[in-house]
Scaffold this motif. Structure first.
Motif, short mmCIF file in Angstrom:
data_model
loop_
_atom_site.label_atom_id
_atom_site.label_comp_id
_atom_site.label_asym_id
_atom_site.label_seq_id
_atom_site.Cartn_x
_atom_site.Cartn_y
_atom_site.Cartn_z
N PHE A 54 0.83 -1.21 0.00
CA PHE A 54 0.00 0.00 0.00
C PHE A 54 0.87 1.27 0.00
O PHE A 54 0.80 2.08 0.91
N SER A 56 2.20 4.86 -0.61
CA SER A 56 1.63 6.20 -0.79
C SER A 56 2.66 7.08 -1.46
O SER A 56 3.86 6.98 -1.19
N ASN A 68 -3.59 4.25 4.05
CA ASN A 68 -2.58 3.30 3.60
C ASN A 68 -1.72 2.80 4.77
O ASN A 68 -1.36 1.63 4.82
N GLU A 71 -3.70 0.17 6.48
CA GLU A 71 -3.71 -1.08 5.70
C GLU A 71 -2.39 -1.83 5.86
O GLU A 71 -2.37 -3.05 5.97
#
Length: 181
Positions: A54, A56, A68, A71
């Motif tokens: 995830f 960013s 994110n 996650e």
């Protein structure tokens, strides 16, 4: 508080689990050093980095970045928090990304190894974010060295969820001596 010497559970290598490394942006060099330890064939240190998931972008909105981060932490089984004065400040301020990470690690009840980047082997309350201290969260403080971090991931993290311990702990000197440190 001391953390007693914990025998290694049979066939448990906690560092094979996804490890979330949390740190203040000022401590990015220490995080990069951990990545270098992992890549160095002469150092027995490894971790599956939850930051690989995830991803960013720097241009992402703060809420996207926080989502994110959450996650990534969902996939983590343990946390290494790079302990520093900056980590305490940012992890305690309630608004930084590190403060969000501290909130989520507590929400997910993840084992937290505080790796003191100044090399201190004891608990340094000036390096642990206030929300963890206020909650009497069971953490383990170690020096920023691959052998003791690996040892903590192998021994503290697997027994964390069944432990009744609270508050910050550290390993006694004999654990470091046993590791050749």
């Amino acid at each position: 508080m001391n953390c007693p010497h914990i025998e290694k559970p049979e066939d448990t290598m906690s560092y094979r689990n996804k490890t979330y490394v949390a740190f203040a942006s000022e401590d990015i060099r220490s995080y990069r050093l951990m990545e270098a330890w992992r890549e160095n064939k002469n150092i027995d240190f490894n971790f599956y980095d939850a930051h690989d998931l995830f991803v960013s972008l720097d241009t992402s909105q703060p809420e996207t970045i926080k989502r994110n981060l959450r996650e990534r932490m969902k996939n983590a089984k343990q946390v290494v928090l790079l302990g520093s004065a900056d980590a305490r400040r940012k992890g305690s301020n309630g608004s930084s990304f590190l403060a969000h990470e501290v909130k989520v690690m507590a929400e997910f009840d993840l084992p937290v190894v505080v790796a003191n980047i100044d090399g201190d082997r004891r608990i340094d309350r000036n390096f642990i974010p206030k929300p963890l201290l206020d909650a009497d969260y069971y953490t383990l403080s170690v020096s920023f060295q691959p052998a003791i971090i690996k040892y903590a991931l192998d021994n503290y993290a697997p027994v964390y969820s069944t432990s009744s311990e609270t508050g910050p702990h550290y390993y006694k000197d004999h654990v470091y001596t046993g590791l050749g440190l």
